[in-house]
Scaffold this motif. Structure first.
Motif, PDB file in Angstrom:
ATOM      1  N   HIS A 106      -8.569  80.156 -50.615  1.00 18.27           N
ATOM      2  CA  HIS A 106      -7.829  79.975 -49.324  1.00 18.27           C
ATOM      3  C   HIS A 106      -8.187  79.155 -48.560  1.00 18.27           C
ATOM      4  O   HIS A 106      -7.594  78.825 -47.452  1.00 18.27           O
ATOM      5  CB  HIS A 106      -7.482  81.419 -48.708  1.00 18.27           C
ATOM      6  CG  HIS A 106      -6.652  82.621 -49.474  1.00 18.27           C
ATOM      7  ND1 HIS A 106      -7.639  83.248 -50.497  1.00 18.27           N
ATOM      8  CD2 HIS A 106      -5.649  82.521 -50.000  1.00 18.27           C
ATOM      9  CE1 HIS A 106      -6.686  84.042 -51.035  1.00 18.27           C
ATOM     10  NE2 HIS A 106      -5.647  83.733 -50.685  1.00 18.27           N
TER      11      HIS A 106
ATOM     12  N   PHE B   7      -5.724  70.861 -52.032  1.00 21.97           N
ATOM     13  CA  PHE B   7      -5.307  71.409 -53.434  1.00 21.97           C
ATOM     14  C   PHE B   7      -6.298  72.018 -54.103  1.00 21.97           C
ATOM     15  O   PHE B   7      -6.507  72.907 -55.185  1.00 21.97           O
ATOM     16  CB  PHE B   7      -4.578  70.588 -54.092  1.00 21.97           C
ATOM     17  CG  PHE B   7      -3.220  70.344 -53.876  1.00 21.97           C
ATOM     18  CD1 PHE B   7      -2.255  71.506 -54.018  1.00 21.97           C
ATOM     19  CD2 PHE B   7      -2.633  69.232 -52.968  1.00 21.97           C
ATOM     20  CE1 PHE B   7      -0.892  71.211 -53.526  1.00 21.97           C
ATOM     21  CE2 PHE B   7      -1.415  69.204 -52.527  1.00 21.97           C
ATOM     22  CZ  PHE B   7      -0.367  70.133 -52.895  1.00 21.97           C
TER      23      PHE B   7
ATOM     24  N   THR C  78      -7.738  75.833 -54.881  1.00 23.74           N
ATOM     25  CA  THR C  78      -6.769  76.493 -55.856  1.00 23.74           C
ATOM     26  C   THR C  78      -7.104  76.231 -57.315  1.00 23.74           C
ATOM     27  O   THR C  78      -7.160  76.790 -58.115  1.00 23.74           O
ATOM     28  CB  THR C  78      -5.230  75.990 -55.612  1.00 23.74           C
ATOM     29  OG1 THR C  78      -4.854  76.628 -54.382  1.00 23.74           O
ATOM     30  CG2 THR C  78      -4.218  76.951 -56.690  1.00 23.74           C
TER      31      THR C  78
ATOM     32  N   ASN D 140       0.759  68.095 -59.418  1.00 21.21           N
ATOM     33  CA  ASN D 140       1.438  67.803 -58.178  1.00 21.21           C
ATOM     34  C   ASN D 140       2.003  66.266 -57.781  1.00 21.21           C
ATOM     35  O   ASN D 140       1.764  65.841 -56.566  1.00 21.21           O
ATOM     36  CB  ASN D 140       0.859  68.570 -56.987  1.00 21.21           C
ATOM     37  CG  ASN D 140       0.944  70.066 -57.020  1.00 21.21           C
ATOM     38  OD1 ASN D 140       2.048  70.441 -56.620  1.00 21.21           O
ATOM     39  ND2 ASN D 140      -0.294  70.619 -57.458  1.00 21.21           N
TER      40      ASN D 140
ATOM     41  N   SER E 146       4.999  71.837 -57.025  1.00 18.40           N
ATOM     42  CA  SER E 146       5.722  72.797 -55.727  1.00 18.40           C
ATOM     43  C   SER E 146       6.038  74.143 -56.338  1.00 18.40           C
ATOM     44  O   SER E 146       7.238  73.766 -57.080  1.00 18.40           O
ATOM     45  CB  SER E 146       6.025  72.094 -54.793  1.00 18.40           C
ATOM     46  OG  SER E 146       5.155  70.889 -54.602  1.00 18.40           O
ATOM     47  N   ASN E 147       5.925  75.315 -55.851  1.00 27.98           N
ATOM     48  CA  ASN E 147       6.572  76.455 -56.161  1.00 27.98           C
ATOM     49  C   ASN E 147       7.761  76.531 -55.404  1.00 27.98           C
ATOM     50  O   ASN E 147       7.602  77.591 -54.521  1.00 27.98           O
ATOM     51  CB  ASN E 147       5.483  77.490 -56.576  1.00 27.98           C
ATOM     52  CG  ASN E 147       6.163  78.793 -57.361  1.00 27.98           C
ATOM     53  OD1 ASN E 147       7.249  78.521 -57.831  1.00 27.98           O
ATOM     54  ND2 ASN E 147       5.691  79.837 -57.312  1.00 27.98           N
TER      55      ASN E 147
ATOM     56  N   ALA F  95       5.581  78.286 -45.782  1.00 29.51           N
ATOM     57  CA  ALA F  95       5.189  77.418 -46.876  1.00 29.51           C
ATOM     58  C   ALA F  95       6.233  76.434 -47.099  1.00 29.51           C
ATOM     59  O   ALA F  95       6.310  75.222 -47.598  1.00 29.51           O
ATOM     60  CB  ALA F  95       4.971  78.017 -48.392  1.00 29.51           C
TER      61      ALA F  95
ATOM     62  N   PHE G  20       6.312  72.155 -46.909  1.00 31.04           N
ATOM     63  CA  PHE G  20       6.569  71.218 -48.168  1.00 31.04           C
ATOM     64  C   PHE G  20       7.669  70.269 -47.636  1.00 31.04           C
ATOM     65  O   PHE G  20       7.874  69.202 -48.062  1.00 31.04           O
ATOM     66  CB  PHE G  20       7.162  72.243 -49.354  1.00 31.04           C
ATOM     67  CG  PHE G  20       6.079  72.610 -50.212  1.00 31.04           C
ATOM     68  CD1 PHE G  20       5.099  71.880 -50.636  1.00 31.04           C
ATOM     69  CD2 PHE G  20       5.834  74.127 -50.481  1.00 31.04           C
ATOM     70  CE1 PHE G  20       4.028  72.311 -51.748  1.00 31.04           C
ATOM     71  CE2 PHE G  20       4.919  74.601 -51.260  1.00 31.04           C
ATOM     72  CZ  PHE G  20       4.115  73.568 -51.781  1.00 31.04           C
TER      73      PHE G  20
ATOM     74  N   VAL H 169       1.963  78.798 -54.208  1.00 28.33           N
ATOM     75  CA  VAL H 169       2.014  77.147 -53.822  1.00 28.33           C
ATOM     76  C   VAL H 169       2.429  76.365 -55.007  1.00 28.33           C
ATOM     77  O   VAL H 169       3.300  75.672 -54.973  1.00 28.33           O
ATOM     78  CB  VAL H 169       0.733  76.749 -53.265  1.00 28.33           C
ATOM     79  CG1 VAL H 169       0.864  75.256 -53.062  1.00 28.33           C
ATOM     80  CG2 VAL H 169       0.599  77.433 -51.940  1.00 28.33           C
ATOM     81  N   ASN H 170       1.907  76.754 -56.284  1.00 32.36           N
ATOM     82  CA  ASN H 170       2.212  75.959 -57.553  1.00 32.36           C
ATOM     83  C   ASN H 170       2.874  76.795 -58.648  1.00 32.36           C
ATOM     84  O   ASN H 170       2.748  78.183 -58.712  1.00 32.36           O
ATOM     85  CB  ASN H 170       0.765  75.822 -58.227  1.00 32.36           C
ATOM     86  CG  ASN H 170      -0.048  74.753 -57.011  1.00 32.36           C
ATOM     87  OD1 ASN H 170      -0.985  74.859 -56.751  1.00 32.36           O
ATOM     88  ND2 ASN H 170       0.760  73.496 -56.682  1.00 32.36           N
TER      89      ASN H 170
END
Length: 349
Positions: free
Chosen positions: A98, A144, A147, A244, A274-275, A287, A291, A341-342
């Motif tokens: 995190h 990034f 993660t 990404n 990106s999710n 989030a 983005f 996030v992904n």
């Protein structure tokens, strides 16, 4: 839902405060102030100054900025400051999943291109990734990277059908849009029998990636080259990975077609994106706000700078990516894994 002018004014002040506090986070991260508090706290301003080799007056002012944002806690009687345990992984542990403090150094690169962005908005042109300067690569990379370190090898690659076994036996990998090589080197470390190539269209990032490979002792089997997604060299790759970056490309369909041509007949394209989706525009979650803002000042301008036929933006969503893959000749599509996030897609010919 509409709000009063006064309430909206307060919202703007909150956003302005967050923007300025981002600079204090970058300063605290660079100077090791969060790490000093985590390792030695509670600390007085004088003690923090001693541990971090800064002046006491600046230590006190910085601590006040962190206290006002709820990042640290203070014992008023002793004038000591503590970084709460739950905040440590986010601000003081670069290897924690995190960890987010490193992101804020990227703001320097983004704000420095304000004039270019204004011109691009007026003309319809773009602002290329390389125009932002190296702080963008390091800042976004550090955002990034945690993660990737915690998910890529342990979760994402194993979620792809048969790919992990193939790479353990010795496969070939193309990491396209590799930036400064974080993901490339993670794959190289996990699969020492495989040969790995990193490609990026930013010369500065490629230079940094080569230095990282040398430092890690992997330069004999990991190469980094300047190349675009629609013309990188090589064929018969067992795995082509995009982390990404497809949404940053001016011709995502051209990139997808080149992936199809460069893969082995039974190879896999791992697309990490990106999710988020177009539906998230109205949700106003933290989030989504992050983005959408990044897309407006970084992702879309980068894609438009390439003069391609289609600039996606980072929230184009799964449906758009899947349609591009199908138009490029891919026939199999699966969402293999995801985080908040992904989203990780497994795409095959």
């Amino acid at each position: 839902m509409s709000v009063s002018t006064a309430d909206f004014h307060q919202r703007i002040i909150e956003d302005g405060a967050a923007a300025v506090r981002g600079l204090t986070i970058a300063v605290g991260d660079q100077l090791g102030l969060y790490r000093a508090l985590a390792a030695h706290g509670p600390l007085t301003p004088r003690e923090l100054a001693w541990h971090a080799s800064i002046t006491e007056r600046y230590a006190a002012e910085w601590l006040h900025s962190q206290l006002s944002g709820g990042y640290v806690e203070r014992n008023d009687e002793r004038d000591t400051y503590t970084l709460p345990t739950s905040h440590v992984p986010v601000l003081a542990e670069p290897t924690a999943e995190h960890y987010a403090a490193g992101f804020f150094s990227a703001l320097k690169a983004l704000y420095c291109t304000e004039e270019q962005l204004i011109d691009a908005y007026r003309t319809g042109g773009g602002v290329d990734w390389a125009e932002h300067g190296p702080a963008l690569d390091t800042g976004m990379g550090s955002f990034f990277q945690p993660t990737y370190e915690h998910r890529l090898v342990s979760d994402w690659v194993p979620a792809l059908d048969g790919v992990a076994d193939r790479l353990r036996d010795g496969g070939t990998i193309a990491d396209v849009g590799c930036g400064i090589g974080h993901t490339t080197l993670l794959l190289a470390e996990a699969f020492p029998n495989s040969t790995i190539h990193g490609y990026d269209c930013c010369e500065e990032a490629v230079d940094i990636a080569r230095q990282q490979a040398e430092k890690a002792g992997m330069a004999d089997r990991v190469t980094f080259e300047f190349a675009y997604a629609d013309n990188y060299p090589g064929t018969s790759y067992d795995l082509v990975a995009f982390f990404n970056c497809l949404h940053d490309m001016g011709d995502p369909l051209g990139a997808a077609r080149h992936v199809r041509e460069s893969l082995a007949p039974d190879g896999t394209w791992m697309l990490v994106e990106s999710n988020v989706s177009p539906d998230d525009i109205t949700k106003q979650t933290p989030a989504a706000r992050m983005f959408m803002a990044l897309s407006a000042v970084m992702c879309l301008p980068a894609a438009l700078a390439q003069d391609g036929p289609r600039a996606l933006g980072n929230h184009s969503g799964e449906e758009a990516f899947r349609s591009i893959a199908e138009a490029a000749g891919f026939t199999r599509w699966r969402r293999a894994a995801e985080t908040p996030v992904n989203a990780v897609y497994e795409i095959r010919p």
